[in-house]
Design an enzyme around this catalytic site. Structure first.
Site, mmCIF file in Angstrom:
data_model
loop_
_atom_site.group_PDB
_atom_site.id
_atom_site.type_symbol
_atom_site.label_atom_id
_atom_site.label_comp_id
_atom_site.label_asym_id
_atom_site.label_seq_id
_atom_site.Cartn_x
_atom_site.Cartn_y
_atom_site.Cartn_z
ATOM 1 N N TYR A 245 13.569 3.571 -13.871
ATOM 2 C CA TYR A 245 12.469 2.597 -13.777
ATOM 3 C C TYR A 245 12.760 1.376 -14.643
ATOM 4 C CZ TYR A 245 8.077 0.349 -15.134
ATOM 5 O OH TYR A 245 7.116 -0.578 -15.445
ATOM 6 N N LEU B 7 0.833 -1.208 0.000
ATOM 7 C CA LEU B 7 0.000 0.000 0.000
ATOM 8 C C LEU B 7 0.869 1.259 0.000
ATOM 9 C CD1 LEU B 7 -2.982 -1.031 2.334
ATOM 10 C CD2 LEU B 7 -2.876 -1.042 -0.167
ATOM 11 N N THR C 84 7.810 -5.101 -18.331
ATOM 12 C CA THR C 84 7.391 -4.024 -19.220
ATOM 13 C C THR C 84 8.184 -4.041 -20.532
ATOM 14 O OG1 THR C 84 7.520 -1.617 -19.463
ATOM 15 C CG2 THR C 84 8.981 -2.578 -17.872
ATOM 16 N N ASP C 85 7.613 -3.455 -21.575
ATOM 17 C CA ASP C 85 8.343 -3.321 -22.844
ATOM 18 C C ASP C 85 9.481 -2.298 -22.737
ATOM 19 O OD1 ASP C 85 6.810 -0.980 -22.719
ATOM 20 O OD2 ASP C 85 5.853 -1.245 -24.671
ATOM 21 N N GLU C 86 9.441 -1.469 -21.663
ATOM 22 C CA GLU C 86 10.425 -0.393 -21.560
ATOM 23 C C GLU C 86 11.845 -0.921 -21.370
ATOM 24 O OE1 GLU C 86 9.183 3.017 -19.307
ATOM 25 O OE2 GLU C 86 7.070 2.538 -19.592
ATOM 26 N N ASP D 84 10.150 18.743 -21.705
ATOM 27 C CA ASP D 84 10.169 17.290 -21.930
ATOM 28 C C ASP D 84 10.763 16.533 -20.737
ATOM 29 O OD1 ASP D 84 9.736 14.969 -23.293
ATOM 30 O OD2 ASP D 84 11.056 15.445 -24.982
ATOM 31 N N LYS E 207 13.509 -2.581 -13.634
ATOM 32 C CA LYS E 207 12.680 -3.710 -14.108
ATOM 33 C C LYS E 207 13.570 -4.717 -14.855
ATOM 34 C CE LYS E 207 8.767 -4.291 -13.903
ATOM 35 N NZ LYS E 207 7.936 -4.957 -12.863
#
Ligand code: NAD
Ligand code: TYD
Length: 360
Positions: A161, A36, A135-137, A291, A165
């Site tokens: 990030y 949480l 993830t695809d990242e 950006d 991953k």
């Protein structure tokens, strides 16, 4: 082993959709372990809170004792690991939590799962699965003409990030290769749908549009993401869990590449129909802001392997999914209010002030 699964991170966006569907479809008992954090929300699980097939456990995936006790008590046939810090912009502001949960937390979870699995009888050992949601990242960024990511693409993560991953994916791979742990890894594109935390692009734009606030587009809005409706992601995970080949990875995507500007225009156009403004269009609220550093230009998933080997296909197109999503947010203003009235404000103020916008 029992007909029971452990889901980590099941109070977050994708995890709660997965748990809700699992319980409502009567697929067996779910033990939902979640820390949480700001992203975890028990309101996402309100519809199943009294269902005996859903057991919520408030704990960290890195808490070895809690995980060990939970595995011993419930004897699950699978663990599905959604728990993670998941927002690229937050990882740029503070990567520490990403290393802590996504890398170290996954390591501790793997260690406890390995100990539990190692003590199972021969048949149970073969049937057990550890499914890691990624993830695809991790594959990095594509140019406009590059082919979509395949499972064989090299890992080239660009943000804290995606690097965290990628590290967790490598650990999962190593636990299969070295110890024989029956793992499965899924690499999915950008999800959208109900219970999406309103700091991510789609729910943020819906929320800001209705509040009369600016709709912030990073850079020039030409970055491309490949959008998948969240329940299609959940159905893909169920297919991989049941019939995926141990040790393999599966890319999951919806063949829906859109520029960010296209996505925001679509959202404005749907809102113009569903809840028109007194004057003008929601498009008038669009504003271009500074950006994201290191902003990946394009993600695209080649989902041929899961389609061919497991017969999975998404049920929603982008058009049907995005309409459903807008309607869900319009029907759940209280859910959004409960999130956006608290700590959320601090993040929005911090993230957009440095991009030259006051959004709080
Ligand atoms: P989310 O941020 O909405 O939810 C994450 C959940 O994990 C929250 O409930 C949070 O409380 C919990 N959590 C965080 N740290 C924890 C810890 N140490 N121990 C236990 N629980 C913890 O994330 P999401 O968008 O639902 O993503 C779920 C998973 O899917 C993540 O692993 C993410 O990397 C992956 N993924 C997400 C997308 C996407 O578009 N959202 C796409 C591909 C893959
Ligand atoms: P996001 O939802 O954060 O997902 P990810 O970065 O993991 O793909 O962002 C989706 C795209 O939208 C990404 O290219 C960044 C962009 N974006 C904006 O243009 N404005 C915003 O306010 C946000 C949050 C994201």
């Amino acid at each position: 082993m029992k007909n029971c699964i452990v889901v980590t991170g099941g109070a977050g966006f994708i995890g709660s959709n997965f748990v809700n569907e699992w319980v409502k479809h009567g697929l067996g008992k779910v033990i939902n372990l979640d820390k949480l954090t700001y992203a975890g929300n028990l309101e996402n699980l309100a519809e199943i809170q009294h269902n005996p097939d859903h057991v919520f456990v408030h704990a960290d995936i890195g808490d070895r004792e809690a995980v060990q006790k939970l595995l011993a008590a419930h004897q699950p046939r699978a663990v599905v690991n959604f728990a993670a810090e998941s927002h690229v912009d937050r990882s740029i502001h503070g990567p520490g939590e990403f290393i802590e949960t996504n890398v170290v937390g996954t390591f501790h979870l793997l260690e406890e799962v390995r100990a539990y699995w190692g003590a199972l009888g021969a048949t149970d050992k073969t049937q057990f699965r550890f499914l890691h949601v990624s993830t695809d990242e991790v594959y990095g960024s594509l140019s406009a003409t590059d082919p979509a990511f395949k499972e064989t693409n090299a890992y080239e993560p660009n943000s804290p990030y995606s690097a965290s991953k990628a590290a967790s994916d490598h650990l999962v791979r190593a636990y299969h290769h070295t110890y024989g742990l029956p793992t499965l890894t899924t690499n999915c594109s950008n999800n959208y749908g109900p219970y999406h935390f309103p700091e991510k692009l789609i729910p943020l734009v819906i929320h800001n549009a209705l509040q009369g606030k600016p709709l912030p587009i990073y850079g020039n809005g030409s970055n491309v993401r490949d959008w998948l409706y969240v329940t299609d992601h959940c159905s893909a995970i169920r297919r991989v869990l049941e019939d995926g080949t141990v040790g393999e990875t599966y890319n999951i995507g919806g063949w829906n590449e859109k520029t960010n500007l296209d996505v925001v225009h679509t959202l404005c156009d749907i809102l113009d129909q569903e809840q028109p403004k007194a004057q003008g269009s929601y498009r008038d609220q669009i504003t271009f802001v500074v950006d994201r550093p290191g902003h990946d230009q394009r993600y695209a998933i080649d989902a041929t392997k899961i389609e061919r080997e497991l017969g999975w296909k998404p049920a929603e197109t982008f058009e049907t999914g995005i309409h459903k999503t807008v309607k869900w947010y319009l029907a759940h203003p209280q859910w959004v209010n409960n999130i956006t009235s608290g700590e959320y404000k601090n993040w929005v103020s911090q993230n957009y002030k440095e991009r030259g916008e006051e959004l709080a």
